[in-house]
Design a protein around this motif. Structure first.
Motif, PDB file in Angstrom:
ATOM      1  N   GLY A 160      12.063  31.615  18.368  1.00  0.00           N
ATOM      2  CA  GLY A 160      11.765  30.096  17.835  1.00  0.00           C
ATOM      3  C   GLY A 160      12.396  28.393  18.039  1.00  0.00           C
ATOM      4  N   GLU A 161      11.607  27.726  18.119  1.00  0.00           N
ATOM      5  CA  GLU A 161      12.324  26.729  18.490  1.00  0.00           C
ATOM      6  C   GLU A 161      12.346  25.471  17.415  1.00  0.00           C
ATOM      7  N   TYR A 162      13.526  25.115  17.955  1.00  0.00           N
ATOM      8  CA  TYR A 162      13.760  23.401  17.087  1.00  0.00           C
ATOM      9  C   TYR A 162      13.347  22.644  18.094  1.00  0.00           C
ATOM     10  N   GLN A 163      12.719  21.607  18.362  1.00  0.00           N
ATOM     11  CA  GLN A 163      12.814  20.046  18.150  1.00  0.00           C
ATOM     12  C   GLN A 163      12.981  19.025  17.553  1.00  0.00           C
ATOM     13  N   PRO A 164      14.212  18.089  17.522  1.00  0.00           N
ATOM     14  CA  PRO A 164      14.434  17.247  16.164  1.00  0.00           C
ATOM     15  C   PRO A 164      13.383  15.853  16.360  1.00  0.00           C
ATOM     16  N   GLN A 165      13.803  14.935  15.858  1.00  0.00           N
ATOM     17  CA  GLN A 165      13.330  13.177  15.583  1.00  0.00           C
ATOM     18  C   GLN A 165      13.142  12.861  16.758  1.00  0.00           C
ATOM     19  N   GLY A 166      11.985  12.370  18.055  1.00  0.00           N
ATOM     20  CA  GLY A 166      12.443  12.100  19.171  1.00  0.00           C
ATOM     21  C   GLY A 166      12.678  10.183  18.781  1.00  0.00           C
ATOM     22  N   ASN A 167      13.812   9.523  19.828  1.00  0.00           N
ATOM     23  CA  ASN A 167      14.447   8.445  19.443  1.00  0.00           C
ATOM     24  C   ASN A 167      13.537   6.890  19.745  1.00  0.00           C
ATOM     25  N   GLN A 168      11.950   7.454  19.991  1.00  0.00           N
ATOM     26  CA  GLN A 168      10.945   6.540  20.866  1.00  0.00           C
ATOM     27  C   GLN A 168      11.010   5.070  19.158  1.00  0.00           C
ATOM     28  N   PRO A 169      11.133   3.725  19.561  1.00  0.00           N
ATOM     29  CA  PRO A 169      10.911   3.282  18.409  1.00  0.00           C
ATOM     30  C   PRO A 169       9.483   3.439  17.601  1.00  0.00           C
ATOM     31  N   GLY A 170       9.671   2.934  16.272  1.00  0.00           N
ATOM     32  CA  GLY A 170       8.352   3.518  15.236  1.00  0.00           C
ATOM     33  C   GLY A 170       7.861   4.840  15.862  1.00  0.00           C
ATOM     34  N   ASN A 171       8.254   5.884  15.852  1.00  0.00           N
ATOM     35  CA  ASN A 171       7.921   7.141  15.635  1.00  0.00           C
ATOM     36  C   ASN A 171       7.834   8.003  14.442  1.00  0.00           C
ATOM     37  N   TRP A 199      14.943  25.605  34.678  1.00  0.00           N
ATOM     38  CA  TRP A 199      13.146  25.008  35.101  1.00  0.00           C
ATOM     39  C   TRP A 199      12.838  24.001  34.694  1.00  0.00           C
ATOM     40  N   ASN A 200      12.418  23.253  35.950  1.00  0.00           N
ATOM     41  CA  ASN A 200      12.071  21.786  35.808  1.00  0.00           C
ATOM     42  C   ASN A 200      10.124  21.519  36.715  1.00  0.00           C
ATOM     43  N   ALA A 201      10.083  20.925  35.549  1.00  0.00           N
ATOM     44  CA  ALA A 201       8.379  20.453  35.942  1.00  0.00           C
ATOM     45  C   ALA A 201       8.378  19.041  35.752  1.00  0.00           C
ATOM     46  N   ARG A 202       7.143  18.685  36.066  1.00  0.00           N
ATOM     47  CA  ARG A 202       6.315  17.409  35.451  1.00  0.00           C
ATOM     48  C   ARG A 202       4.296  17.742  35.782  1.00  0.00           C
ATOM     49  N   GLU A 203       4.258  17.155  33.661  1.00  0.00           N
ATOM     50  CA  GLU A 203       2.724  16.935  33.514  1.00  0.00           C
ATOM     51  C   GLU A 203       2.384  16.015  33.844  1.00  0.00           C
ATOM     52  N   MET A 252      17.534  29.192  25.033  1.00  0.00           N
ATOM     53  CA  MET A 252      17.410  27.645  26.292  1.00  0.00           C
ATOM     54  C   MET A 252      17.655  26.124  25.317  1.00  0.00           C
ATOM     55  N   VAL A 253      17.838  25.386  26.062  1.00  0.00           N
ATOM     56  CA  VAL A 253      17.955  23.940  25.655  1.00  0.00           C
ATOM     57  C   VAL A 253      17.410  23.357  26.669  1.00  0.00           C
ATOM     58  N   GLY A 254      16.393  22.119  26.518  1.00  0.00           N
ATOM     59  CA  GLY A 254      15.816  21.185  27.186  1.00  0.00           C
ATOM     60  C   GLY A 254      15.714  19.848  26.502  1.00  0.00           C
ATOM     61  N   SER A 255      15.139  19.568  27.377  1.00  0.00           N
ATOM     62  CA  SER A 255      14.612  17.996  27.309  1.00  0.00           C
ATOM     63  C   SER A 255      12.687  17.866  27.499  1.00  0.00           C
ATOM     64  N   GLU A 256      12.214  17.091  27.183  1.00  0.00           N
ATOM     65  CA  GLU A 256      10.744  16.386  27.583  1.00  0.00           C
ATOM     66  C   GLU A 256      10.708  15.092  27.701  1.00  0.00           C
ATOM     67  N   THR A 257      10.163  13.912  28.435  1.00  0.00           N
ATOM     68  CA  THR A 257      10.094  12.862  28.139  1.00  0.00           C
ATOM     69  C   THR A 257       9.068  11.945  27.516  1.00  0.00           C
ATOM     70  N   ALA A 258       7.904  13.296  27.493  1.00  0.00           N
ATOM     71  CA  ALA A 258       6.981  12.241  26.734  1.00  0.00           C
ATOM     72  C   ALA A 258       7.414  12.291  25.527  1.00  0.00           C
ATOM     73  N   THR A 259       7.814  13.576  24.893  1.00  0.00           N
ATOM     74  CA  THR A 259       8.496  12.475  23.055  1.00  0.00           C
ATOM     75  C   THR A 259       9.167  12.697  23.372  1.00  0.00           C
ATOM     76  N   THR A 293       7.944  14.937  31.125  1.00  0.00           N
ATOM     77  CA  THR A 293       9.227  14.988  33.015  1.00  0.00           C
ATOM     78  C   THR A 293      10.053  16.250  31.573  1.00  0.00           C
ATOM     79  N   ILE A 294       9.306  18.127  31.964  1.00  0.00           N
ATOM     80  CA  ILE A 294      10.257  18.961  31.491  1.00  0.00           C
ATOM     81  C   ILE A 294      11.527  19.837  32.322  1.00  0.00           C
ATOM     82  N   ASN A 295      12.477  19.696  31.428  1.00  0.00           N
ATOM     83  CA  ASN A 295      13.606  20.111  32.051  1.00  0.00           C
ATOM     84  C   ASN A 295      14.597  21.379  30.668  1.00  0.00           C
ATOM     85  N   GLU A 296      14.564  22.626  31.480  1.00  0.00           N
ATOM     86  CA  GLU A 296      15.329  23.381  31.166  1.00  0.00           C
ATOM     87  C   GLU A 296      15.867  24.180  31.548  1.00  0.00           C
ATOM     88  N   LEU A 297      16.815  24.303  30.318  1.00  0.00           N
ATOM     89  CA  LEU A 297      18.712  25.305  31.188  1.00  0.00           C
ATOM     90  C   LEU A 297      18.688  26.833  30.649  1.00  0.00           C
TER      91      LEU A 297
END
Length: 399
Positions: A248-259, A171-175, A214-221, A192-196
């Protein structure tokens, strides 16, 4: 209400109408439209008709949907193993052909009936499609209007006959979030969301139970995410069936500076129970619960909880497929360490419906419209009443 009453009071029309096509059964459209394959084969002399999505299930179902949807449609139901040697056969009024589940929350919530099939042994089967979703929030003061535009550029759920009971998808989507109305918007953020997905089905004498990763990523965070889901689609009798999912879903810490957001833990469940009045008319009840805890370095964790209850009916007007639903719910976001600090509290009620129609061949066009009316308060919103028109338009190709 008049349409709801007419569908319930006059179910006999669905049974005493004109003869139906051989490619017709009165059941839910599953991801792969072969949910009957998991059952015992019928004598070859009997003619065969055939069915997220949603799926969320599925569709959801879907997945769609949603329309799971999702589903979806959020999402839909049983993804049984395809038969390879024997002829696929089942009567058009088979009481076991009942399914309601959305495997994906994004899938359209209801798609009923069949749009045909091409299930030659040894091949790749499934569906692939695209959809547009507009989630608009409108206030009396138009300066407070906002919303989100989502384009699912590609979504698919697939399986192969040589891998029985396994399925996979992507699944690929743009918000795009915006301020103002959709017709005159000012965009302020893109995601942008990508999921497998990879899933496996365990067949039982009452239906199917499945697991999915499912594994995926989101560009906003700039986050990775992983999810484990359990779903079911079980027939209790010729009239009653239950379905639903929990993940159940787990999202680790993002790598944005100062996040300062360390991680997110999400839990979601949506069971469903259905009563089939006749092969072309059914009623369903679908409670829903969502929990999200966002861990922060300071200021306290953010906790979001949402619940809602949806009641509706589906009706087949072959080849047009329809549903209507109503419901109530509440979405609340607060500081986990200070219950008096409420960021958002919205109590809402909603009404909606879906349509689905085969435009040509194995291509089906579907749509959903939902109107929500919310009383909002909190530090992150305007206090008062808003209304939320939610629209989905999509197309799917089944093979």
């Amino acid at each position: 209400m008049a349409l709801l009453l007419s569908c319930v009071i006059c179910p006999a029309f669905a049974e005493k109408g004109t003869a139906l096509s051989e490619n017709y059964t009165g059941n839910y459209q599953s991801y792969f439209h072969d949910e009957d394959d998991a059952q015992q084969p019928r004598p070859s002399s009997i003619k065969r008709g055939s069915p997220r999505s949603a799926e969320r299930v599925p569709s959801s179902s879907a997945a769609n949907s949603p329309v799971s949807s999702q589903t979806s449609p959020s999402s839909s139901a049983a993804i049984g193993q395809a038969s390879t040697a024997q002829e696929q056969s089942v009567t058009a009024d088979d009481p076991d052909d009942v399914s309601l589940l959305r495997l994906r929350q994004e899938a359209p919530p209801v798609h009923w009936d069949s749009i045909g099939r091409n299930m030659e042994a040894g091949g790749l089967h499934g569906n692939i499609g695209s959809q547009i979703e507009i989630d608009d929030v409108r206030w009396k003061n138009k300066n407070n209007n906002s919303g989100k535009f989502k384009l699912a550029t590609i979504q698919a759920f697939l399986r192969h006959d040589e891998l029985p009971n396994w399925y996979f998808g992507f699944w690929n989507a743009r918000e795009d979030s915006y301020k103002g109305q959709f017709s005159n918007q000012d965009y302020k953020g893109t995601n942008t969301i990508n999921e497998l997905f990879v899933g496996h089905i365990f067949e039982t004498w009452r239906g199917n139970i499945g697991t999915e990763v499912m594994v995926g990523s989101e560009t906003a965070t700039k986050r990775w995410k992983s999810r484990f889901k359990i779903w079911q689609d079980l027939r209790l009798s010729s009239k009653w069936s239950i379905a639903g999912y929990t993940y159940g879903e787990y999202q680790p810490q993002g790598n944005q500076p100062g996040n300062g957001d360390l991680e997110q833990v999400i839990f979601e469940t949506e069971p469903a129970i259905q009563y089939r009045v006749n092969p072309d008319l059914g009623l369903y009840l679908r409670p829903y619960y969502y929990y999200n805890r966002q861990v922060r370095e300071s200021w306290g964790d953010i906790v979001e909880q949402e619940w809602k209850v949806t009641a509706g009916l589906w009706r087949n007007w072959f080849p047009l497929l329809t549903s209507m639903y109503i419901g109530i719910g509440q979405d609340k976001i607060e500081n986990a360490s200070n219950a008096n600090e409420v960021f958002y509290d919205g109590r809402y009620k909603f009404i909606g419906g879906t349509l689905s129609y085969p435009v040509f061949g194995e291509v089906r066009l579907y749509g959903e419209f939902k109107a929500s009316f919310t009383k909002e308060s909190g530090l992150w919103t305007v206090t008062g009443h808003s209304w939320n028109p939610f629209t989905v338009v999509g197309v799917t190709y089944n093979f």
